[in-house]
Motif scaffolding. Structure first.
Motif, PDB file in Angstrom:
ATOM      1  N   ARG A 180      -7.930   3.416  -1.164  1.00 17.38           N
ATOM      2  CA  ARG A 180      -7.223   2.897  -1.235  1.00 17.38           C
ATOM      3  C   ARG A 180      -6.928   2.817  -2.325  1.00 17.38           C
ATOM      4  O   ARG A 180      -5.814   2.389  -3.297  1.00 17.38           O
ATOM      5  CB  ARG A 180      -7.169   1.064   0.405  1.00 17.38           C
ATOM      6  N   GLY A 423      -4.382  -3.699   2.936  1.00 20.25           N
ATOM      7  CA  GLY A 423      -3.223  -2.714   2.029  1.00 20.25           C
ATOM      8  C   GLY A 423      -2.322  -3.956   1.531  1.00 20.25           C
ATOM      9  O   GLY A 423      -1.218  -3.637   0.814  1.00 20.25           O
TER      10      GLY A 423
ATOM     11  N   GLU B 163      -6.258   5.515   7.451  1.00 20.52           N
ATOM     12  CA  GLU B 163      -5.494   6.143   5.846  1.00 20.52           C
ATOM     13  C   GLU B 163      -5.623   7.471   5.244  1.00 20.52           C
ATOM     14  O   GLU B 163      -6.479   7.998   5.876  1.00 20.52           O
ATOM     15  CB  GLU B 163      -6.414   5.637   4.452  1.00 20.52           C
ATOM     16  N   ASN B 229       2.058   1.653   2.006  1.00 19.23           N
ATOM     17  CA  ASN B 229       1.748   1.561   0.976  1.00 19.23           C
ATOM     18  C   ASN B 229       1.510   2.705   0.445  1.00 19.23           C
ATOM     19  O   ASN B 229       0.125   3.213  -0.070  1.00 19.23           O
ATOM     20  CB  ASN B 229       0.135   1.165   1.008  1.00 19.23           C
ATOM     21  N   PHE B 242      -2.182   9.105  -0.610  1.00 13.19           N
ATOM     22  CA  PHE B 242      -1.715   7.983  -0.245  1.00 13.19           C
ATOM     23  C   PHE B 242      -0.816   7.356  -0.015  1.00 13.19           C
ATOM     24  O   PHE B 242       0.161   6.598  -0.367  1.00 13.19           O
ATOM     25  CB  PHE B 242      -3.110   6.971  -1.133  1.00 13.19           C
ATOM     26  N   ASP B 244      -1.380   4.818   4.559  1.00 11.70           N
ATOM     27  CA  ASP B 244      -1.769   4.170   6.093  1.00 11.70           C
ATOM     28  C   ASP B 244      -0.788   3.884   6.283  1.00 11.70           C
ATOM     29  O   ASP B 244       0.068   3.881   6.185  1.00 11.70           O
ATOM     30  CB  ASP B 244      -2.864   3.094   5.122  1.00 11.70           C
TER      31      ASP B 244
END
Lengths: 758, 758
Positions: A180, A423, B163, B229, B242, B244
């Motif tokens: 992240r 997040g 993730e 996110n 990226f 999640d």
């Protein structure tokens, strides 16, 4: 004996066990912890103790102090720079690494005395070949732009061809193990390979600051250069030098990697590359061994000043040394653009930012042992005074407000927002409410001057800091007409578990002291330092009425207290919170979180994160009588969970002050072994910098009971624990190296060292 | 049942076991082998069967056929392109991978029927969380610029936040696991990240050819998009997306990665990026499942033509299918700029070059089953005729000499120098002496036309090839005044263990046949194909006398033979070499190298690498009586070590021709299982392409005894092994899909398929 594993040549180079921190077997789960423990720094650069051949998990970070970048993150953070430590060995394409081979012998040892990382591994590869790989790594302290590795490679049961890959890897990310948070703070701008060296230049993303790294590879057998088939390649973000050499059973080849790094902060951009290559050449000309010898000599001198010896308590003796090692290694003796980050240069947590930790935990060590480094830290704050002014203005205050987290430019680097593991962003109020850092900076400047006798700094740069921070506080307090007192409302003290609060005693009292001190200093200057006084008034448009106001605020600031007792109320309303006392301790002697916290928020209880009122008494001991200190210590000690590494050392010192020596010893052990034993479980993120300073303070201010009286005379009030036979350490006192030796019976000697001893 | 491990949804999508190749447990030592076995290709691109989450060892190669680069290497080799298969899952920073977790269940299966790679892993991470990860990967054959992965992710015993990292990794190297040979053939020119996609463009180093790869990530639970996110980052050479999502115990989330790739060979440079994004959008609009369905439909059609069914011999049935799968998947049906490399698109050995393997091992399969693909292969050679002319000129010959190794531009890509493992360069004489490829190209063009009836090609493009290669041979031979014969001196035949030699029978005889054939074709054209003949004469400045010379050379070329026998002497002097016979076979039925080779160089012996004289008889069977074939087969079979995968299938076919069916069956097994069982130990480098074609030939020409007579009539002379109950396969015969079924008793049926069956 830690050295037993190593072959003769290394064994002879290594120090005695009391100087060695060792990793005795390879356990991938401990990789990150040992990377932090084995981090090396020469004040300019830091590198974690990563394995040359790469392994997993790893946070292969190289930092240069002062190189920050924000990009899409929340704050300017220390930029991880191209990793120059990669050095891989292959035989018939098989990587000889702890991950890919059977480990027959394994040991790494950090030699504190010489700031050298040693490694000894005996590996058996899939084909049954056994290779002994021993290495030496250091970052020269004499020439901070030189870093090097030397590997002794010995095939034990085969002849063959050793293939060697040396690289500079620019594909580095900050937070590289956290999907992240991964971020790339630099862009490769040049990757060039010459016949016998590689060079990689990167540029930080915000400031376009360039950093160049060069390396070259050499190998010798019996003094003869043996590398063949050398090939340097620019592979995207990786500069790679390949070469091979023949190896024979039982014969050792010495492989050397010379590295040099320069940045645009060291020279003009165009000069980076030539500087790197000139330095590499000089390094090679001098030779690895000679440079290492010079480096060791510098450390020898540093240790003559900084070493603390505790006879009769081997483990603690070494652990204290370990903490001092990291602290003294990281600070720069020449660069006032840098401070010491909360994780030194050994990890990325807190972005490499300076906190109040510097002034209250680390600065005393430097002021007493390396005043020239302390001066750099003070100059850092003075250099950023203007940024602190802007910060105050931005927040609606006057004077100068130092940022809670400070990077290179003095702007507030404590993020207003942070990201939860899930997040979601949440608002972080630390920068908004936790203002005591500005008092700490002021207090630190005063203490530095007091300890070192640097009156020149006191009446010039420090005086400016004093006036401007006093102005900040004068604009920060509010007058309460009902109470007829000044208050500081909506503030966070050291105990961050209660935020914000009104009238935090720690903050209010420090402000009280600061304003009083500044007004009296002004008076003194007016009387006896006329030139400096005039210069100050002119420069800061200072008017005498200001000092009178400060005096008044100081006299009338609200300090909450339990009626009829000497116990300060940490903040208004604290006593009304749910009372919880700590009763249980774990195997590391760390308090166990009371069960109640499973059902009740800590903010609703009297449990606190760290020394707060007790911290105040540590800083301003002269303000309180012994009974007050004792009562407050006893009261708060039972309520402190030490959720911060800034806490145990303070309790240890204060405990000793009031005669509680058994607890103090336990606190010192906890603090000194905090990272070595990974007690908080987060050593992977880097060494706890404030704690390293706290450890030194505990020994020196606590157990030795060292203090300077108002005339600068040295006083000792030792409280030697029963485990110790003798305690010895040195400080600089009135410009002279002074050695203090305390026996088990608390008798002591103070000896000025001869010039040739230092 | 291979499918048993998979969850219901995948199980239902998968084919029956006879179509599935499976990896039943994770063994890192077999990673590279399975990467080759599980390679997917859609004729445009190939990707090895790498794990999405990355593991070690791995050769994570993505290729586009026809994209070559030389740079500092010895030859233009297939460029490994950005790896788009990376897709990593983390829970609380823990990577869920076979390397980092405990593997509770593991299976991967390549579904040959649908060219789909399935994966099923159940992992337990360090915190005891169990995650079921099942995935589907395919490269669309309907839209070759679409590649995709779908993952079914199910947390079995926890709720949490998943993730996800999806990347396009441009930090790729050719020979990435070989330190000495690592090379980077591309440079990242663009790495851009938008809100919901990532894009990476690279440029090859020599030709500055651009290749763009784009990807986007999606996830659904019960049809609802669940990603949060999302963050796309350009990290140096890596484009990373990226995101999640929350996951709940027992609930499956479907994660999709859509990928598209275009190159400057597909469109203008400026159009690459828009093409990628347009394609990605269309792909998403259509949906993964719908595209997969369309892709499967194309494969269904392909298999209707290509499938070979062997009843009663499950293992061989599947193994033969496996070989056909890889061969038919790789060849392109529309691009005549590409050929089929010696390792298909599944590995980097031989640089992706085309050899004589194409014409003699693979082309027969394509001519009989996918004539449109065969045509592309022929057009490839015709397109490079001019380069072959230049090659002849360069070597001092006339006409056209095809390169031993051919990449994209038709220049010789067989390096003159190669590097030994110890780094020393040595001279490689293959390109200098091994000239028979030029005969193979000519023979291939003839056979293609014969099989498919493509007379249009025969009298135009092929005729040009014939004339120019005939000219080459005419300039290559030397007239020996003593013998009154033409010789080819200093030449290497298929058996490369003896190089160079004089008068290699294989080469001499092929040349004999070629020159005879071309002169007779010329006569035929002159008589009955006037227009084509005139065009040919004009275009090539052909004069009739040339054909007469060819005829004369053909009649008088020296063919060494053992006096008084029918046994050809592989080359002049072969019979004088030290006689060694093969007597022992290993568990895979592969000949064991005789002990004598420990003390004697193989060049001094009669041991040969592969079919040489026997290869000749395979190609030109009509030239030799059965006795000749038998004697030569028996003689050379005992001397062939099958050091090349091009050998066993030929011996199998020829064995059957002379009634040696037991050995033929063993040879077929060896060939069909060569890669599946990693018999030569080098499947890690890619699938043996020629062998896949050899397997098909062994079944069809060998066991089914299929041949076309001079009128193009189909003939069968089955030799069914006792293990087989029934053999069924199809060919295109005179434009009609023709199904052949042979029973165990060698009785057979030939059935023209109806249009709706194809």
């Amino acid at each position: 004996m830690i050295r037993d594993n190593f072959s003769k040549i290394l064994r002879e180079a290594m120090s005695e066990d009391s100087w060695l921190i060792s990793e005795d077997q390879y356990d991938a789960k401990k990789n990150l912890q040992f990377e932090s423990l084995f981090a090396l720094s020469n004040g300019y650069m830091g590198i974690r103790g990563v394995q040359e051949e790469g392994n997993h998990p790893s946070l292969p970070y190289v930092y240069i102090n002062g190189i920050f970048d924000k990009s899409e993150t929340f704050m300017r953070e220390l930029v991880t720079l191209p990793n120059w430590s990669e050095l891989k060995f292959y035989v018939e394409k098989q990587l000889l690494s702890v991950e890919r081979c059977e480990i027959l012998e394994y040991r790494r040892a950090l030699d504190l005395k010489t700031a050298t990382l040693y490694k000894h591994v005996l590996l058996r590869d899939e084909s049954g070949r056994e290779s002994l790989i021993e290495s030496v790594r250091f970052l020269s302290r004499e020439n901070v732009h030189r870093m090097g590795m030397k590997v002794y490679f010995t095939p034990l049961n085969y002849d063959g061809i050793l293939e060697i890959e040396s690289s500079i890897n620019g594909s580095i990310l900050n937070f590289c193990d956290a999907p992240r948070f991964k971020v790339k703070h630099s862009v490769v701008t040049e990757n060039s390979a010459k016949e016998d060296n590689i060079y990689l230049e990167v540029e930080t993303r915000d400031d376009l600051l360039h950093i160049g790294t060069g390396a070259s590879l050499h190998a010798y057998e019996n003094g003869e250069e043996v590398l063949r088939n050398r090939r340097c390649s620019a592979f995207g973000e990786v500069a790679l030098e390949f070469a091979d050499c023949k190896v024979k059973e039982g014969k050792t080849v010495e492989i050397l990697k010379y590295v040099s790094v320069f940045t645009e902060k060291d020279c003009e951009r165009a000069a980076i590359r030539p500087s790197v290559f000139k330095e590499l050449e000089s390094f090679r000309d001098r030779g690895f061994t000679e440079e290492h010898r010079a480096h060791k000599k510098v450390y020898d001198t540093m240790w003559k000043r900084a070493n603390v010896r505790i006879k009769g308590d081997f483990e603690l003796d070494r652990a204290v040394r370990f903490n001092i090692f990291h602290l003294m290694s990281t600070a720069s003796e020449y660069d006032d653009r840098v401070n010491v980050g909360a994780k030194l240069l050994s990890g990325e947590e807190y972005g490499g930012h300076a906190f109040w930790d510097t002034e209250l935990f680390m600065l005393p060590f430097f002021s007493f042992v390396f005043p020239e480094k302390a001066k750099r830290l003070e100059c850092y704050r003075y250099r950023l005074l203007d940024a602190a002014r802007k910060n105050a203005r931005k927040n609606g205050y006057q004077g100068a407000q130092y940022p809670w987290e400070s990077a290179d430019d003095g702007t507030e680097q404590c993020p207003d927002w942070t990201i939860e593991p899930d997040g979601s962003c949440y608002r972080c109020y630390v920068a908004k409410y936790e203002h005591h850092v500005t008092a700490a900076v002021m207090y630190g400047a005063y203490k530095y001057a007091e300890t070192t006798g640097d009156t020149d700094f006191l009446y010039k740069e420090a005086a400016e800091i004093f006036v401007e921070t006093a102005r900040f506080w004068a604009s920060r307090v509010l007058y309460n007409e009902t109470l007829k007192l000044y208050e500081i409302r909506e503030v966070t003290g050291p105990d961050e578990w209660h935020e914000p609060v009104n009238n935090n005693v720690y903050t209010n009292y420090l402000v009280k002291w600061c304003l009083r001190f500044v007004s009296s200093l002004i008076t003194e200057m007016k009387d006896s330092r006329e030139a400096e006084y005039r210069s100050l008034c002119e420069k800061l448009h200072f008017m005498e009425e200001e000092a009178e106001t400060w005096k008044e605020i100081s006299d009338k600031i609200y300090i909450p207290k339990k009626e009829g007792t000497k116990i300060f109320e940490q903040f208004e309303g604290y006593f009304d919170l749910y009372e919880v006392l700590i009763e249980k301790y774990d195997k590391n002697d760390w308090p166990i979180r009371p069960e109640i916290l499973k059902t009740m928020s800590v903010t609703e209880t009297q449990l606190i994160k760290q020394a707060d009122v007790v911290m105040l008494m540590h800083l301003l001991g002269q303000e309180f009588d012994e009974e007050t200190i004792r009562e407050n210590y006893n009261y708060y000690e039972k309520r402190t969970l030490h959720g911060s590494s800034l806490s145990p050392s303070i309790y240890a010192i204060m405990g000793l002050k009031i005669g509680d020596s058994s607890k103090a010893y336990r606190y010192l052990r906890r603090a000194a072994l905090l990272d070595l034993w990974n007690i908080q479980g987060n050593t992977r993120e880097g060494i706890h910098a404030a704690n390293t300073g706290g450890v030194w303070q505990t020994v020196v201010f606590g157990f030795a009971g060292l203090s300077l009286d108002e005339n600068g005379e040295l006083h000792l009030q030792p409280h030697m624990p029963k485990e110790w036979e003798e305690l010895q350490f040195s400080i600089m006192h009135r410009g002279e190296a002074t050695e203090i030796t305390i026996k088990g019976d608390n008798s002591y000697t103070i000896r000025k060292r001869e010039a040739n001893e230092v």
